[in-house]
Every structure is written in structure tokens, then in C-alpha cells.
Motif scaffolding. Structure first.
Motif, PDB file in Angstrom:
ATOM      1  N   LYS A  99       0.854   3.921  -2.925  1.00  0.00           N
ATOM      2  CA  LYS A  99       0.561   5.343  -2.697  1.00  0.00           C
ATOM      3  C   LYS A  99       1.685   6.220  -3.250  1.00  0.00           C
ATOM      4  O   LYS A  99       1.425   7.256  -3.871  1.00  0.00           O
ATOM      5  CB  LYS A  99       0.366   5.605  -1.204  1.00  0.00           C
ATOM      6  CG  LYS A  99      -0.937   5.061  -0.669  1.00  0.00           C
ATOM      7  CD  LYS A  99      -1.053   5.262   0.833  1.00  0.00           C
ATOM      8  CE  LYS A  99      -2.327   4.645   1.384  1.00  0.00           C
ATOM      9  NZ  LYS A  99      -2.423   4.768   2.843  1.00  0.00           N
ATOM     10  N   GLU A 100       2.910   5.797  -3.009  1.00  0.00           N
ATOM     11  CA  GLU A 100       4.050   6.556  -3.525  1.00  0.00           C
ATOM     12  C   GLU A 100       4.036   6.571  -5.055  1.00  0.00           C
ATOM     13  O   GLU A 100       4.300   7.595  -5.681  1.00  0.00           O
ATOM     14  CB  GLU A 100       5.366   5.978  -3.004  1.00  0.00           C
ATOM     15  CG  GLU A 100       6.607   6.715  -3.494  1.00  0.00           C
ATOM     16  CD  GLU A 100       6.627   8.181  -3.106  1.00  0.00           C
ATOM     17  OE1 GLU A 100       7.181   8.982  -3.888  1.00  0.00           O
ATOM     18  OE2 GLU A 100       6.108   8.551  -2.037  1.00  0.00           O
ATOM     19  N   GLN A 142       0.831  -1.203   0.000  1.00  0.00           N
ATOM     20  CA  GLN A 142       0.000   0.000   0.000  1.00  0.00           C
ATOM     21  C   GLN A 142       0.865   1.252   0.000  1.00  0.00           C
ATOM     22  O   GLN A 142       0.580   2.196  -0.745  1.00  0.00           O
ATOM     23  CB  GLN A 142      -0.924   0.008   1.228  1.00  0.00           C
ATOM     24  CG  GLN A 142      -2.068  -0.966   1.134  1.00  0.00           C
ATOM     25  CD  GLN A 142      -2.894  -1.006   2.421  1.00  0.00           C
ATOM     26  OE1 GLN A 142      -2.457  -0.552   3.474  1.00  0.00           O
ATOM     27  NE2 GLN A 142      -4.084  -1.563   2.325  1.00  0.00           N
ATOM     28  N   ASP A 143       1.892   1.252   0.831  1.00  0.00           N
ATOM     29  CA  ASP A 143       2.785   2.416   0.872  1.00  0.00           C
ATOM     30  C   ASP A 143       3.447   2.646  -0.486  1.00  0.00           C
ATOM     31  O   ASP A 143       3.515   3.776  -0.977  1.00  0.00           O
ATOM     32  CB  ASP A 143       3.859   2.240   1.948  1.00  0.00           C
ATOM     33  CG  ASP A 143       3.296   2.277   3.361  1.00  0.00           C
ATOM     34  OD1 ASP A 143       2.153   2.752   3.544  1.00  0.00           O
ATOM     35  OD2 ASP A 143       4.014   1.826   4.279  1.00  0.00           O
ATOM     36  N   ARG A 190       1.411   8.971  -6.224  1.00  0.00           N
ATOM     37  CA  ARG A 190       1.899  10.349  -6.126  1.00  0.00           C
ATOM     38  C   ARG A 190       2.860  10.664  -7.277  1.00  0.00           C
ATOM     39  O   ARG A 190       2.791  11.724  -7.891  1.00  0.00           O
ATOM     40  CB  ARG A 190       2.573  10.572  -4.774  1.00  0.00           C
ATOM     41  CG  ARG A 190       1.625  10.774  -3.624  1.00  0.00           C
ATOM     42  CD  ARG A 190       2.351  11.279  -2.376  1.00  0.00           C
ATOM     43  NE  ARG A 190       3.244  10.281  -1.817  1.00  0.00           N
ATOM     44  CZ  ARG A 190       2.881   9.350  -0.939  1.00  0.00           C
ATOM     45  NH1 ARG A 190       1.638   9.284  -0.528  1.00  0.00           N
ATOM     46  NH2 ARG A 190       3.765   8.492  -0.470  1.00  0.00           N
TER      47      ARG A 190
END
Length: 138
Positions: free
Chosen positions: A54-55, A50-51, A58
């Protein structure tokens, strides 16, 4: 030559039952521990994925803003490449988790073959009983 007295048979049966119960409890404990380890690994993998996702989102948003002057085909190609990397990484992490669980299960079965057979037989009897009970209810 052989002592087949009732007391001897009962003692032997009780001893074997206790050993079986102990082996089943030990295997159940190891299975629970392995399942907890797997759950933690899956949760960690999920959080990491997930991290990273998300990165990547972005980064993709930033790239889309920067590349709005480029043609749509070029943007789509870059987005597709980024999504492919995320997919490959997620697949690799889940494969590693699967193989870890598979190896731990194989080790448990090899270390406790009798207990494993007893647990499997118990599960089979339980499933058979439940299926038989369902059929009687119909």
C-alpha cells in the motif's frame, strides 16, 4: 528365561500402546503448535507485505503525478523497479517462513522418530483405507 504368559504379553502390549498414544499425542500437539506458529508468521508476513505494498502504491501514485511530464518509458521503468522490489521482498519473507517451518518439522522428527513413524504409518493406513473404500464404492 523369557516370560511369555498371556498376562505379561497383554501388559507389555498395553504399555507399548499407551506409550505410542502418548508419543502420537505429543507429536500431534507439536505439529499443531508449529502449524499455528506458521499461520501467525504467514499472517504477519501478509499484513507487513500488504502495508508495504500500500505504501509503495501511494509512493508510485505520487511519483506518477509528479512525473507526468516525463516520457512513458521512464515512468514504466520506475514502476517496474518498484514492483521488482516488492516481489523480491515478498519472496524473501516467504522463503524465510518456509525454512523456519522446515527446520521445526525436522527438529520434531529428530526428537520423536518413533512417534513420527507411527503417525506416518497411521496416516498411510487411513489414506489406504479411504482409497480402498472409494474403489469398493465404484
Amino acid at each position: 528365561m523369557f516370560n511369555f504368559s498371556k498376562d505379561n504379553v497383554e501388559q507389555t502390549t498395553d504399555r507399548l500402546a499407551k506409550q505410542s498414544d502418548h508419543a502420537i499425542e505429543e507429536i500431534a500437539s507439536q505439529v499443531k503448535s508449529t502449524a499455528n506458529d506458521l499461520l501467525e508468521a504467514v499472517q504477519d508476513t501478509t499484513e507487513n507485505t500488504q502495508d508495504k505494498a500500500k505504501e509503495l502504491i501511494r509512493t508510485l501514485k505520487s511519483n506518477i503525478d509528479r512525473l507526468t511530464s516525463e516520457d512513458a518509458a521512464s515512468i514504466a521503468s520506475k514502476i517496474s523497479a518498484g514492483a521488482g522490489r516488492v516481489k523480491d521482498q515478498v519472496q524473501q519473507e516467504f522463503n524465510e517462513t518456509y525454512h523456519t517451518l522446515k527446520d521445526r518439522t525436522a527438529d520434531t522428527v529428530q526428537e520423536h522418530p518413533l512417534g513420527t513413524v507411527l503417525v506416518a504409518a497411521g496416516v498411510g493406513l487411513l489414506v489406504g483405507y479411504l482409497l480402498g473404500a472409494k474403489r469398493r464404492d465404484l
